[in-house]
Write an enzyme that holds these catalytic residues in place. Sequence first.
Site, PDB file in Angstrom:
ATOM      1  CE1 TYR A 107      25.186  10.796 -75.324  1.00  0.00           C
ATOM      2  CE2 TYR A 107      25.072   9.938 -73.081  1.00  0.00           C
ATOM      3  CZ  TYR A 107      24.471  10.199 -74.295  1.00  0.00           C
ATOM      4  OH  TYR A 107      23.153   9.863 -74.488  1.00  0.00           O
ATOM      5  CD  GLU A 149      20.674   9.403 -72.643  1.00  0.00           C
ATOM      6  OE1 GLU A 149      21.716   9.136 -72.001  1.00  0.00           O
ATOM      7  OE2 GLU A 149      20.663   9.640 -73.871  1.00  0.00           O
TER       8      GLU A 149
END
Length: 409
Positions: A107, A149
């Site tokens: 990310y 997640e």
Amino acid sequence: NKTKRVFAKEAMSLSPQTIGIIKATAPVVAPHASTITQQFYKKMLGRHRELYQFFSKTNQSQGRQPHALANAVIAYASNIEHLERLTEPVKLMAVKHCALQVLPEHYQIVHDCLMETIGDVLGEAVTPEIGQGWSEAVQFLAGVLINEEQALYQKAENRAGGWRGWQEFVLTQKADLNRNSKVFRWERASGDKTGFEFTPGEYLTLDLGLKDDVSDRVAPRHYTVCSEPGLPYLECAVKAIPGGVYSNHLHETLKEGDSIKISPPFGAFVLSEAATPTNDDFAFLSAGIGITPMMAFGKQLHKQGRGKGIKHVHVDGSDDFPFKSDYYPHGGELEVNFRKSNGANDHPSMAELHEMLGDVSKKTIYVCGPPEFMQDVVPYFQTHAKRLEYENFGPRSQFPAKEETRAAA
């Protein structure tokens, strides 16, 4: 409220100043969203070729992935004050990320490349204050996804037969389903015979370790689990797609005894746990290899004693369609209505489908099939069905749309 849970914990960290900046600049960013996302992918994949493992080369070359991300950016900015509206899309995105084994460190790369691209495209319009606001918004959404997640990774690891990350499996059986589809049986290379717990409709993600002249890695592919839960092996069905790198390698090159890497079963295209077990609640509509999750649903319904009388319409180019001989080996409990197709856009009219499936205004309709089929039928049932659940072979075209991405080739 369960629908708000994904954003609830993190919502306090998104400052009022950032919300105000995103609201004020969203109309400026929106017209440039497609340009931003196209340049973003070029920049990111140019610098980090290893990230091709997460992206289909076909979707990139045809612009589908940048288009989907552009819509996601617009939807996120437009709903910055009402993020609970994006709970379902975020959950679906997290499921796909888990299947591909996206990790928190990825990310930061996305953030850095996206912010740099926004500056490149919008230039002096991106003041330090605006840049900081968008940076905070991007990092906030990343945090939401990472938390979601991690919960999914833990759930997949803790269930019977579960694991985390990529695990080595051996192809122990390869059998024909019809002239262009095969079923593949996978068992752990370690020899562990623990039965696998999963939810029917979930899919496996196969990593064959393939490379091409564009990327360091060809993106893994997803295939619905077609074996039943509790068995010491996992099976998936694969249709050979003309030009399909993965499907043709599986069909023509991979041999029994060969090993590949597989990530745990994930997926959001599953039967609703909240639905009541009456025959009028469900109806299935599939085309081509999209029959696979319907077959999994059929077996699940039979075990639960609620399969009898449920209607299923299947459209296929051949009457020798996958799983025909053993589709519902329990007395034909579902009413399967086969319709032969003469091409990608040849299927029953909406009026015919409505008649074959029954009164869809009172039903949850489950739909799965190739893109051309989905483009025709999904808009109709979004409007006319009580509820629509569908899985699409390809990236989401809109952030708010309830659909699952899956690479078909």
